[in-house]
Motif scaffolding. Structure first.
Motif, PDB file in Angstrom:
ATOM      1  N   VAL A 110     -19.167  74.934  58.389  1.00 42.72           N
ATOM      2  CA  VAL A 110     -18.916  74.426  59.739  1.00 42.72           C
ATOM      3  C   VAL A 110     -19.479  75.419  60.756  1.00 42.72           C
ATOM      4  N   ARG A 111     -20.087  74.886  61.811  1.00 41.36           N
ATOM      5  CA  ARG A 111     -20.695  75.726  62.841  1.00 41.36           C
ATOM      6  C   ARG A 111     -19.806  75.741  64.084  1.00 41.36           C
ATOM      7  N   MET A 112     -20.030  76.721  64.933  1.00 38.47           N
ATOM      8  CA  MET A 112     -19.242  76.819  66.166  1.00 38.47           C
ATOM      9  C   MET A 112     -19.448  75.590  67.040  1.00 38.47           C
ATOM     10  N   ARG A 113     -20.656  75.041  67.058  1.00 43.46           N
ATOM     11  CA  ARG A 113     -20.915  73.822  67.828  1.00 43.46           C
ATOM     12  C   ARG A 113     -20.031  72.684  67.319  1.00 43.46           C
ATOM     13  N   ASP A 114     -19.879  72.582  65.997  1.00 46.41           N
ATOM     14  CA  ASP A 114     -19.017  71.552  65.407  1.00 46.41           C
ATOM     15  C   ASP A 114     -17.582  71.716  65.891  1.00 46.41           C
ATOM     16  N   ILE A 115     -17.085  72.938  65.820  1.00 48.46           N
ATOM     17  CA  ILE A 115     -15.704  73.226  66.214  1.00 48.46           C
ATOM     18  C   ILE A 115     -15.485  72.883  67.682  1.00 48.46           C
ATOM     19  N   CYS A 116     -16.378  73.327  68.535  1.00 41.20           N
ATOM     20  CA  CYS A 116     -16.241  73.062  69.976  1.00 41.20           C
ATOM     21  C   CYS A 116     -16.307  71.573  70.286  1.00 41.20           C
ATOM     22  N   GLN A 117     -17.192  70.832  69.620  1.00 42.09           N
ATOM     23  CA  GLN A 117     -17.304  69.392  69.865  1.00 42.09           C
ATOM     24  C   GLN A 117     -16.054  68.652  69.397  1.00 42.09           C
ATOM     25  N   ILE A 118     -15.494  69.045  68.269  1.00 45.62           N
ATOM     26  CA  ILE A 118     -14.256  68.422  67.776  1.00 45.62           C
ATOM     27  C   ILE A 118     -13.140  68.652  68.791  1.00 45.62           C
ATOM     28  N   LEU A 119     -13.010  69.883  69.253  1.00 46.26           N
ATOM     29  CA  LEU A 119     -11.974  70.198  70.244  1.00 46.26           C
ATOM     30  C   LEU A 119     -12.211  69.441  71.548  1.00 46.26           C
ATOM     31  N   LEU A 120     -13.429  69.473  72.056  1.00 47.42           N
ATOM     32  CA  LEU A 120     -13.740  68.788  73.317  1.00 47.42           C
ATOM     33  C   LEU A 120     -13.466  67.293  73.240  1.00 47.42           C
ATOM     34  N   CYS A 121     -13.994  66.640  72.221  1.00 50.93           N
ATOM     35  CA  CYS A 121     -13.832  65.185  72.096  1.00 50.93           C
ATOM     36  C   CYS A 121     -12.370  64.792  71.943  1.00 50.93           C
ATOM     37  N   SER A 122     -11.633  65.536  71.127  1.00 47.03           N
ATOM     38  CA  SER A 122     -10.229  65.170  70.891  1.00 47.03           C
ATOM     39  C   SER A 122      -9.368  65.434  72.122  1.00 47.03           C
ATOM     40  N   ILE A 123      -9.621  66.518  72.837  1.00 47.75           N
ATOM     41  CA  ILE A 123      -8.850  66.814  74.053  1.00 47.75           C
ATOM     42  C   ILE A 123      -9.165  65.789  75.141  1.00 47.75           C
ATOM     43  N   ARG A 124     -10.434  65.447  75.300  1.00 50.19           N
ATOM     44  CA  ARG A 124     -10.806  64.436  76.295  1.00 50.19           C
ATOM     45  C   ARG A 124     -10.224  63.074  75.933  1.00 50.19           C
ATOM     46  N   SER A 125     -10.162  62.772  74.650  1.00 49.19           N
ATOM     47  CA  SER A 125      -9.571  61.516  74.206  1.00 49.19           C
ATOM     48  C   SER A 125      -8.082  61.461  74.514  1.00 49.19           C
ATOM     49  N   GLY A 126      -7.456  62.628  74.620  1.00 51.71           N
ATOM     50  CA  GLY A 126      -6.050  62.697  74.977  1.00 51.71           C
ATOM     51  C   GLY A 126      -5.795  62.473  76.462  1.00 51.71           C
ATOM     52  N   GLY A 127      -6.859  62.164  77.214  1.00 54.25           N
ATOM     53  CA  GLY A 127      -6.720  61.854  78.630  1.00 54.25           C
ATOM     54  C   GLY A 127      -6.906  63.054  79.541  1.00 54.25           C
ATOM     55  N   ASN A 128      -7.536  64.094  79.034  1.00 55.02           N
ATOM     56  CA  ASN A 128      -7.720  65.321  79.807  1.00 55.02           C
ATOM     57  C   ASN A 128      -9.169  65.475  80.256  1.00 55.02           C
ATOM     58  N   ASP A 129      -9.352  65.893  81.489  1.00 54.18           N
ATOM     59  CA  ASP A 129     -10.683  66.184  82.011  1.00 54.18           C
ATOM     60  C   ASP A 129     -10.886  67.688  81.881  1.00 54.18           C
ATOM     61  N   ILE A 130     -11.338  68.119  80.720  1.00 52.91           N
ATOM     62  CA  ILE A 130     -11.494  69.544  80.444  1.00 52.91           C
ATOM     63  C   ILE A 130     -12.979  69.884  80.412  1.00 52.91           C
ATOM     64  N   LYS A 131     -13.318  70.988  80.971  1.00 57.34           N
ATOM     65  CA  LYS A 131     -14.709  71.443  81.023  1.00 57.34           C
ATOM     66  C   LYS A 131     -15.080  72.143  79.719  1.00 57.34           C
ATOM     67  N   ASP A 132     -16.355  72.049  79.367  1.00 58.72           N
ATOM     68  CA  ASP A 132     -16.851  72.688  78.149  1.00 58.72           C
ATOM     69  C   ASP A 132     -16.536  74.177  78.127  1.00 58.72           C
ATOM     70  N   ASP A 133     -16.761  74.851  79.250  1.00 61.96           N
ATOM     71  CA  ASP A 133     -16.588  76.302  79.267  1.00 61.96           C
ATOM     72  C   ASP A 133     -15.142  76.731  79.045  1.00 61.96           C
ATOM     73  N   VAL A 134     -14.171  75.866  79.387  1.00 62.75           N
ATOM     74  CA  VAL A 134     -12.758  76.178  79.126  1.00 62.75           C
ATOM     75  C   VAL A 134     -12.521  76.216  77.616  1.00 62.75           C
ATOM     76  N   VAL A 135     -13.091  75.258  76.903  1.00 67.34           N
ATOM     77  CA  VAL A 135     -12.945  75.226  75.444  1.00 67.34           C
ATOM     78  C   VAL A 135     -13.687  76.403  74.814  1.00 67.34           C
ATOM     79  N   TYR A 136     -14.869  76.720  75.317  1.00 66.65           N
ATOM     80  CA  TYR A 136     -15.632  77.849  74.779  1.00 66.65           C
ATOM     81  C   TYR A 136     -14.855  79.155  74.955  1.00 66.65           C
ATOM     82  N   ARG A 137     -14.237  79.330  76.127  1.00 67.41           N
ATOM     83  CA  ARG A 137     -13.425  80.540  76.354  1.00 67.41           C
ATOM     84  C   ARG A 137     -12.227  80.566  75.418  1.00 67.41           C
TER      85      ARG A 137
END
Length: 185
Positions: free
Chosen positions: A51-78
């Motif tokens: 698994v790559r870091m890009r994979d991990i970040c995309q899984i987190l981003l997509c699932s958090i956004r699906s939960g109804g959150n407007d989260i920025k990429d850089d917040v997840v990266y941090r």
């Protein structure tokens, strides 16, 4: 972090704020699109581990956004940087397992498992036919359901119409049978 297996939801705390991460069919498709591979191939990456870091970040981003959150990429990266690679990988892997609603098999079942074909797909067309055409669930609601909720709706519909009850949770063996029956060509 709290988890709701039924709704395929997990609460993640990022920068002292709670976010609901949700693994619906739509989320799974968005993850597949963003990583250009099947959810099964993504899950396999956690087993190998490749698994790559890009994979991990995309899984987190997509699932958090699906939960109804407007989260920025850089917040997840941090967040990934703050909690570390191991914890971020663990969380992303838990989300994948939650989305697929898979129970871990015993070591004996794992040994019997056939070779994994990463191009396998879920029987989404058939599930949608049953849920929207037979049960009467709207397409919008269908795409917001977890795999567990779809399975329960179909099992309840089957039981109501045939009197046969089927209430077991999907195992890796069951998943392998589904993948064998519905290969991705």
């Amino acid at each position: 972090m709290s988890t709701n297996m039924m709704r395929a939801e997990k609460t993640l705390t990022i920068e002292n704020k709670d976010y609901k991460a949700k693994m619906t069919l739509d989320t799974i498709m968005r993850i597949e699109d963003s990583l250009d591979t099947s959810i099964f191939a993504i899950a396999k990456k956690f087993e190998e581990p490749s698994v790559r870091m890009r994979d991990i970040c995309q899984i987190l981003l997509c699932s958090i956004r699906s939960g109804g959150n407007d989260i920025k990429d850089d917040v997840v990266y941090r967040h990934v940087s703050d909690v570390g690679i191991v914890q971020a990988t663990k969380t992303a892997g838990e989300l994948i397992v939650l989305g697929l609603n898979i129970q871990t098999n015993s070591p004996e079942e794992e040994k019997k498992k056939a070779n994994h074909n990463p191009k396998d797909r879920l029987p989404l067309n058939r599930w949608m036919e049953i849920c929207t055409g037979m049960i009467g669930i709207s397409p919008e609601v269908f795409w917001d359901m977890s795999i567990n909720e779809i399975t329960m709706a179909i099992n309840g519909f089957r039981e109501y119409n045939t009197g046969k009850k089927e209430s077991s949770i999907m195992t890796m063996t069951d998943l392998d049978k589904l993948k064998e029956r519905y290969p991705d060509y």
